[in-house]
Design an enzyme around this catalytic site. Structure first.
Site, PDB file in Angstrom:
ATOM      1  N   ARG A  61       1.594  -3.578   8.372  1.00  0.00           N
ATOM      2  CA  ARG A  61       1.961  -2.219   7.758  1.00  0.00           C
ATOM      3  C   ARG A  61       2.558  -1.040   8.667  1.00  0.00           C
ATOM      4  NH1 ARG A  61      -3.643  -0.027   5.585  1.00  0.00           N
ATOM      5  NH2 ARG A  61      -2.499   1.653   4.500  1.00  0.00           N
ATOM      6  N   LYS A 166       3.173  10.154  -5.771  1.00  0.00           N
ATOM      7  CA  LYS A 166       2.171  10.681  -4.844  1.00  0.00           C
ATOM      8  C   LYS A 166       2.772  11.469  -3.773  1.00  0.00           C
ATOM      9  CE  LYS A 166       0.962   6.392  -2.041  1.00  0.00           C
ATOM     10  NZ  LYS A 166      -0.001   5.470  -2.033  1.00  0.00           N
TER      11      LYS A 166
END
Length: 288
Positions: A61, A166
């Site tokens: 990630r 978001k």
């Protein structure tokens, strides 16, 4: 760490299966060191080819600089595998496919989980006519759309798609708006992993507010970090489905029995290993 093969590997095609996540016995860094040292030992033992098969790839990630002077850890991990002598890497559902592929200078094979989850949900939701697939963020829309397409074909009915908009501040979601029609539908929130659970729960809450009848979360990797068990014990989520790339040992046993389904990814990896060994296409596993 000292680790060596107990079988003759000279001139063999060797696959080393090791998922890189922390558990109560070993940190992710311990596991990474063991794997790297073992790859080196296999090369020194004259293995013809060494392929690490990594169901969950640590640090995948951290693939870009999000702040000034940030590390790009995905690239550093790739360099470690290359330096240790790996010929190829096989892994499942990385966070950012382009970043993963660009990090390595050796061949990589990326396995996708959408068929695994489509098989499960086509059985579980066989009697449902109104279904929607939602990505919890804009970046995951391609992944969610690929899953929606497979599930729609398998179930032979129209399945709608949607995504959450978001904003984040210091790792916390601060705002969100759902794009898509979920009213009176069974919603599957589809992502690559569930970490602390905050993103998934917020998406589930919004879906229920807009009239979803049920909401399931589906992700290849159940990391369940931090206070995930407390966060996910939420009435807006009707169930959680993950693969066994990481055992859900961080969640209470009672919660797992009541709310969590763990899918077996071993057949997918077995087929990928067989195809890699014989030189057949792995991409064809996913319709490529």
């Amino acid at each position: 760490h000292k680790i060596r093969p107990l079988e003759n590997v000279r001139n063999r095609d060797v696959f080393v299966i090791h998922s890189l996540y922390s558990d109560p016995d070993e940190s992710v860094n311990d596991k990474l060191c063991r794997l790297l040292f073992f790859i080196g030992a296999l090369r020194d033992a004259a293995a013809r080819r060494v392929t690490p098969v990594i169901p969950y790839l640590a640090y995948a990630r951290k693939d870009k600089k999000s702040q000034t002077r940030d590390p790009v850890t995905t690239r550093y991990v790739a360099q470690l595998f290359e330096a240790a002598g790996a010929h190829q890497v096989i892994t499942l559902e990385v966070h950012n496919l382009a970043a993963f592929q660009n990090a390595f200078r050796i061949p990589t094979d990326h396995l996708e989980s959408r068929f695994l989850f489509a098989e499960h949900f086509s059985e579980v939701l066989g009697g449902e006519d109104k279904i929607a697939i939602v990505s919890p963020d804009l970046g995951g829309t391609k992944r969610a759309e690929a899953f929606r397409s497979v599930l729609e074909e398998r179930m032979d009915r129209e399945i709608l798609g949607g995504f959450m908009e978001k904003a984040r501040a210091l790792g916390t979601m601060t705002a969100g708006r759902l794009v898509g029609d979920v009213a009176d539908r069974v919603v599957i929130i589809f992502d690559d992993l569930i970490s602390t659970g905050g993103t998934i729960v917020e998406a589930a809450r919004r879906c229920k507010e807009l009239g979803a009848s049920k909401v399931f979360a589906a992700a290849a990797h159940g990391v369940f970090a931090g206070q995930a068990s407390a966060t996910l014990e939420n009435d807006d989520l009707d169930g959680i489905v993950v693969s066994d790339s990481i055992p859900p040992f961080r969640l209470p046993r009672e919660f797992i029995e009541q709310r969590v389904t763990v899918l077996n990814a071993a057949p997918l990896f077995a087929e990928a290993i067989a195809r890699s060994h014989t030189g057949d296409s792995i991409v064809e596993l996913f319709g490529g």
